[in-house]
Scaffold this active site. Structure first.
Site, short mmCIF file in Angstrom:
data_model
loop_
_atom_site.label_atom_id
_atom_site.label_comp_id
_atom_site.label_asym_id
_atom_site.label_seq_id
_atom_site.Cartn_x
_atom_site.Cartn_y
_atom_site.Cartn_z
N LYS A 112 -5.27 -23.65 24.99
CA LYS A 112 -4.53 -23.04 26.09
C LYS A 112 -5.44 -22.19 26.96
CE LYS A 112 0.23 -22.96 24.48
NZ LYS A 112 1.44 -22.15 24.35
N LYS A 195 -1.37 -34.83 21.27
CA LYS A 195 0.05 -34.71 20.90
C LYS A 195 0.94 -34.70 22.14
CE LYS A 195 0.41 -29.75 20.97
NZ LYS A 195 1.21 -28.61 20.69
N LYS A 198 4.73 -30.04 25.89
CA LYS A 198 5.52 -29.48 26.99
C LYS A 198 4.66 -29.21 28.21
CE LYS A 198 8.32 -26.29 24.25
NZ LYS A 198 7.57 -25.36 23.41
P1 TYM Z 1 6.38 -24.82 20.31
O1 TYM Z 1 7.41 -24.19 21.18
O2 TYM Z 1 5.09 -25.23 20.93
O3 TYM Z 1 6.95 -26.11 19.59
C1 TYM Z 1 8.17 -26.06 18.87
C2 TYM Z 1 8.10 -26.91 17.63
O4 TYM Z 1 7.86 -28.28 17.97
C3 TYM Z 1 6.76 -28.78 17.23
N1 TYM Z 1 6.05 -29.76 18.04
C4 TYM Z 1 5.77 -31.01 17.64
N2 TYM Z 1 6.01 -31.67 16.49
C5 TYM Z 1 5.59 -32.96 16.40
N3 TYM Z 1 4.94 -33.59 17.42
C6 TYM Z 1 4.68 -32.96 18.58
N4 TYM Z 1 4.06 -33.59 19.56
C7 TYM Z 1 5.09 -31.61 18.73
N5 TYM Z 1 4.99 -30.71 19.74
C8 TYM Z 1 5.57 -29.58 19.30
C9 TYM Z 1 5.90 -27.56 16.95
O5 TYM Z 1 5.03 -27.77 15.87
C10 TYM Z 1 6.95 -26.52 16.68
O6 TYM Z 1 7.40 -26.60 15.34
N6 TYM Z 1 4.26 -21.09 17.80
C11 TYM Z 1 5.43 -21.94 17.85
C12 TYM Z 1 6.72 -21.17 18.02
C13 TYM Z 1 6.93 -20.08 17.04
C14 TYM Z 1 7.25 -20.24 15.66
C15 TYM Z 1 7.39 -18.92 15.15
C16 TYM Z 1 7.43 -21.35 14.84
C17 TYM Z 1 6.88 -18.75 17.29
N7 TYM Z 1 7.17 -18.04 16.18
C18 TYM Z 1 7.71 -18.68 13.80
C19 TYM Z 1 7.74 -21.13 13.49
C20 TYM Z 1 7.87 -19.81 13.00
C21 TYM Z 1 5.28 -22.89 19.02
O7 TYM Z 1 4.52 -22.68 19.91
O8 TYM Z 1 6.12 -23.90 19.04
#
Ligand code: TYM
Length: 327
Positions: A112, A195, A198
């Protein structure tokens, strides 16, 4: 008492099939066996610039996706991260035991920061994994269902929990990640080495949960494929493997059966059917999202915050007490 799971999604862009298959789908399955807390992590979202009106809209939209996908407020507790100030307070305390090199090696930060240009990356972006650790540790979480891209953050969470426990006495549970092999890393439709994301620069990278029928067909038609014309599930054909994974996860037909179904047929038939499978999944979900009013969702989120607040407060008080703050 049931063991606890915690997870969250940032309201920072269009939610896509990767978010659903990698995270939400597993949450729905796990909510019967676990005491489940699902957060909309708006404080994480602002680590990159956000338009305030859009952030508000997306925060509610993410919660709507949770509910429409089958997160049941009677079984699980959804809430908005910024409603519980203990997350930021614990993050500050954990900052003081985390080491700069530990954060410097985080892949998500490096990616990022590179996108933003290193000079304009915020300190918040650097500190992001510490806030995530505090999300998880505040609630005595045992399991964190996420996609593969978050495993490094959960490893750091365990390191920090262990370090705190050693220094100040047993306080935090060491959480484990939960992933499933076929869904942990859904790849971009335009590039199977990256991957689905978003923040991808091309809309042909992802299928958004809000995409309409025409858009889904167009994107799947354009999705890159591998050389050859057979429909086979193999590591040598990463683009096709990814499409078969999506097909299989949404239809509950195994990759082996999908291979059989397309013997003697080619990409054209396969992609047409995949588009049908995706549309058949998305349309009912979109209808449920539309039916949820903002007011109803906000009320569920407020109730959720009221339910988790005492847990967060108690844990933070324990932490403050242990490190020598006067209560
Ligand atoms: P975020 O918002 O980027 O993504 C949300 C969830 O979606 C999963 N994900 C994917 N899984 C499979 N293939 C993909 N291409 C893919 N893209 C996204 C992510 O692994 C995630 O589970 N840091 C986290 C948010 C967060 C969080 C937490 C998660 C903040 N605090 C505490 C668990 C526990 C994040 O950026 O997710």
């Amino acid at each position: 008492m049931k063991p606890r799971i915690f997870s969250g999604i940032q309201p920072s862009g269009n939610l896509h099939l990767g978010n659903y298959l990698g995270a939400i789908r597993n949450w729905v399955k796990l909510q019967d066996q676990y005491d489940s807390i699902f957060c909309v992590v708006d404080m994480h979202a602002i680590t990159v610039p956000q338009d305030p009106t859009e952030l508000r809209r997306r925060t509610i939209e993410v919660a709507k996706v949770y509910l429409a996908s089958g997160i049941d407020p009677k079984k699980s507790t959804p809430f908005i991260q910024s409603h519980i100030s203990e997350h930021a307070e614990l993050a500050w305390i954990l900052n003081t035991i985390a080491k700069i090199p530990e954060l410097e090696k985080m892949t998500q930060f490096k990616d990022k920061a590179q996108k933003a240009g290193k000079e304009s990356a915020s300190v918040g972006l650097f500190d992001y994994p510490i806030l995530m650790a505090s999300d998880i540790l505040l609630y005595d979480t045992e399991l964190v269902p996420v996609g593969k891209d978050q495993l490094q953050h959960i490893e750091l969470t365990r390191t920090l929990a262990e370090r705190f426990n050693k220094k100040f006495g047993e306080t935090f549970i060491l959480p484990k990640a939960f992933t499933t092999k076929e869904s942990e890393n859904i790849m971009g439709l335009d590039d199977p080495t990256k991957k689905m994301s978003k923040s991808a620069s091309s809309e042909y990278n992802y299928i958004a949960l809000t995409d309409d029928e025409e858009t889904v067909r167009r994107k799947i038609k354009k999705a890159v494929t591998d050389s050859g014309s057979e429909i086979v599930y193999s590591d040598d054909k990463p683009a096709l493997k990814n499409l078969i994974n999506i097909y299989s996860l949404l239809s509950e037909i195994s990759p082996k059966e999908i291979e059989k179904k397309y013997v003697g047929k080619g990409y054209f038939d396969f992609k047409n059917d995949l588009a049908d499978v995706v549309i058949n999944f998305l349309q009912p979900l979109q209808k449920k999202i539309e039916e949820l009013s903002d007011e109803k969702v906000l009320k569920i989120l407020e109730d959720g915050a009221k339910k988790v607040q005492p847990i967060a407060k108690k844990k933070l008080e324990e932490v403050k007490n242990k490190i020598g703050f006067i209560g």
